[in-house]
Design a protein around this motif. Structure first.
Motif, PDB file in Angstrom:
ATOM      1  N   ALA A   1      37.159  55.586  13.747  1.00  0.00           N
ATOM      2  CA  ALA A   1      37.497  54.829  12.539  1.00  0.00           C
ATOM      3  C   ALA A   1      36.738  55.371  11.322  1.00  0.00           C
ATOM      4  CB  ALA A   1      37.180  53.353  12.747  1.00  0.00           C
ATOM      5  N   ARG A   2      35.486  55.703  11.497  1.00  0.00           N
ATOM      6  CA  ARG A   2      34.700  56.248  10.380  1.00  0.00           C
ATOM      7  C   ARG A   2      35.238  57.602   9.937  1.00  0.00           C
ATOM      8  NH1 ARG A   2      28.358  55.021  11.807  1.00  0.00           N
ATOM      9  NH2 ARG A   2      28.476  52.777  11.499  1.00  0.00           N
ATOM     10  N   VAL A   3      35.531  58.458  10.894  1.00  0.00           N
ATOM     11  CA  VAL A   3      36.036  59.792  10.548  1.00  0.00           C
ATOM     12  C   VAL A   3      37.402  59.666   9.880  1.00  0.00           C
ATOM     13  CG1 VAL A   3      36.705  62.053  11.434  1.00  0.00           C
ATOM     14  CG2 VAL A   3      34.718  60.892  12.384  1.00  0.00           C
ATOM     15  N   THR A   4      38.245  58.763  10.382  1.00  0.00           N
ATOM     16  CA  THR A   4      39.562  58.549   9.785  1.00  0.00           C
ATOM     17  C   THR A   4      39.421  58.072   8.336  1.00  0.00           C
ATOM     18  OG1 THR A   4      40.479  58.015  11.954  1.00  0.00           O
ATOM     19  CG2 THR A   4      41.745  57.303  10.046  1.00  0.00           C
ATOM     20  N   GLY A   5      38.488  57.160   8.096  1.00  0.00           N
ATOM     21  CA  GLY A   5      38.242  56.698   6.728  1.00  0.00           C
ATOM     22  C   GLY A   5      37.726  57.809   5.829  1.00  0.00           C
ATOM     23  N   LEU A   6      36.848  58.642   6.366  1.00  0.00           N
ATOM     24  CA  LEU A   6      36.308  59.769   5.603  1.00  0.00           C
ATOM     25  C   LEU A   6      37.424  60.740   5.212  1.00  0.00           C
ATOM     26  CD1 LEU A   6      33.780  61.347   4.577  1.00  0.00           C
ATOM     27  CD2 LEU A   6      33.734  62.445   6.822  1.00  0.00           C
ATOM     28  N   VAL A   7      38.308  61.051   6.148  1.00  0.00           N
ATOM     29  CA  VAL A   7      39.425  61.960   5.873  1.00  0.00           C
ATOM     30  C   VAL A   7      40.366  61.338   4.838  1.00  0.00           C
ATOM     31  CG1 VAL A   7      41.494  63.012   6.892  1.00  0.00           C
ATOM     32  CG2 VAL A   7      39.297  63.183   8.064  1.00  0.00           C
ATOM     33  N   ARG A   8      40.611  60.042   4.945  1.00  0.00           N
ATOM     34  CA  ARG A   8      41.485  59.361   3.986  1.00  0.00           C
ATOM     35  C   ARG A   8      40.894  59.432   2.580  1.00  0.00           C
ATOM     36  NH1 ARG A   8      40.703  54.388   5.251  1.00  0.00           N
ATOM     37  NH2 ARG A   8      41.853  54.507   7.189  1.00  0.00           N
ATOM     38  N   ARG A   9      39.580  59.149   2.459  1.00  0.00           N
ATOM     39  CA  ARG A   9      38.942  59.176   1.132  1.00  0.00           C
ATOM     40  C   ARG A   9      38.833  60.589   0.569  1.00  0.00           C
ATOM     41  NH1 ARG A   9      35.631  55.708   3.818  1.00  0.00           N
ATOM     42  NH2 ARG A   9      33.979  57.241   4.008  1.00  0.00           N
ATOM     43  N   ARG A  10      38.439  61.524   1.401  1.00  0.00           N
ATOM     44  CA  ARG A  10      38.164  62.885   0.917  1.00  0.00           C
ATOM     45  C   ARG A  10      39.424  63.704   0.677  1.00  0.00           C
ATOM     46  NH1 ARG A  10      36.727  66.284  -1.985  1.00  0.00           N
ATOM     47  NH2 ARG A  10      35.668  68.180  -1.373  1.00  0.00           N
ATOM     48  N   PHE A  11      40.396  63.591   1.603  1.00  0.00           N
ATOM     49  CA  PHE A  11      41.566  64.460   1.531  1.00  0.00           C
ATOM     50  C   PHE A  11      42.857  63.709   1.216  1.00  0.00           C
ATOM     51  CE2 PHE A  11      38.619  66.365   4.680  1.00  0.00           C
ATOM     52  CZ  PHE A  11      38.258  67.483   3.942  1.00  0.00           C
ATOM     53  N   GLY A  12      42.817  62.374   1.207  1.00  0.00           N
ATOM     54  CA  GLY A  12      44.022  61.600   0.923  1.00  0.00           C
ATOM     55  C   GLY A  12      45.071  61.691   2.016  1.00  0.00           C
ATOM     56  N   VAL A  13      44.623  61.873   3.253  1.00  0.00           N
ATOM     57  CA  VAL A  13      45.542  62.047   4.374  1.00  0.00           C
ATOM     58  C   VAL A  13      45.296  60.933   5.391  1.00  0.00           C
ATOM     59  CG1 VAL A  13      46.183  63.578   6.268  1.00  0.00           C
ATOM     60  CG2 VAL A  13      45.597  64.540   4.057  1.00  0.00           C
ATOM     61  N   GLU A  14      46.385  60.310   5.865  1.00  0.00           N
ATOM     62  CA  GLU A  14      46.292  59.243   6.856  1.00  0.00           C
ATOM     63  C   GLU A  14      46.454  59.813   8.266  1.00  0.00           C
ATOM     64  OE1 GLU A  14      45.824  55.895   6.639  1.00  0.00           O
ATOM     65  OE2 GLU A  14      45.577  55.921   4.465  1.00  0.00           O
ATOM     66  N   TYR A  15      45.591  59.382   9.165  1.00  0.00           N
ATOM     67  CA  TYR A  15      45.695  59.707  10.584  1.00  0.00           C
ATOM     68  C   TYR A  15      45.562  58.428  11.385  1.00  0.00           C
ATOM     69  CZ  TYR A  15      45.346  64.827  10.479  1.00  0.00           C
ATOM     70  OH  TYR A  15      45.588  66.159  10.314  1.00  0.00           O
ATOM     71  N   THR A  16      46.251  58.362  12.521  1.00  0.00           N
ATOM     72  CA  THR A  16      45.985  57.289  13.472  1.00  0.00           C
ATOM     73  C   THR A  16      44.710  57.657  14.212  1.00  0.00           C
ATOM     74  OG1 THR A  16      47.214  58.356  15.253  1.00  0.00           O
ATOM     75  CG2 THR A  16      48.467  56.868  13.783  1.00  0.00           C
ATOM     76  N   LEU A  17      44.144  56.696  14.944  1.00  0.00           N
ATOM     77  CA  LEU A  17      42.934  56.997  15.706  1.00  0.00           C
ATOM     78  C   LEU A  17      43.215  58.055  16.774  1.00  0.00           C
ATOM     79  CD1 LEU A  17      41.308  53.473  16.096  1.00  0.00           C
ATOM     80  CD2 LEU A  17      40.853  55.234  14.381  1.00  0.00           C
TER      81      LEU A  17
END
Length: 115
Positions: free
Chosen positions: A39-55
């Motif tokens: 969840a933390r890594v997914t949030g980091l990727v969303r904030r930094r790169f603007g990309v959504e991933y599922t867990l």
């Protein structure tokens, strides 16, 4: 050609993600513990790169860049070895006093108090 969906991050972004992860969770505002969760890594990727991933998708992405699930040692960073040693030597023997080895009882399967 590999099967499956195409990666949403470029090779340069994957390299940047690896560097961000190497910096540790504290560098990104998580001070309470030093573990990366999906969840933390997914949030980091969303904030930094603007990309959504599922867990599940993030789990596959992390494996792609060489990260794997780790089971953390169950020891707190704030662990006080001196206090633990003192407790083991002073308090534990009192708590763990020897049990009685004999107590009166009955071999009957029925409760004598009910008779």
């Amino acid at each position: 050609m590999r099967a499956g969906a195409r990666c949403k991050l470029s090779p340069a972004q994957l390299g940047e993600l690896a560097a961000l992860l190497d910096a540790g969770p504290r560098a990104h505002g998580w001070d309470e513990d030093q573990r990366w969760t999906l969840a933390r890594v997914t949030g980091l990727v969303r904030r930094r790169f603007g990309v959504e991933y599922t867990l599940a998708g993030m789990d596959l992405l992390l494996h792609r860049i060489g990260w794997s699930v780790q089971v953390p040692a169950r020891r707190a960073a704030e662990r006080d070895e001196v206090a633990i040693t003192a407790w083991r030597e002073e308090t534990w023997p009192v708590v763990k006093a020897p049990r009685r080895t004999w107590a009166p009882g009955s071999s009957s399967k029925t409760n004598p108090a009910r008779a």
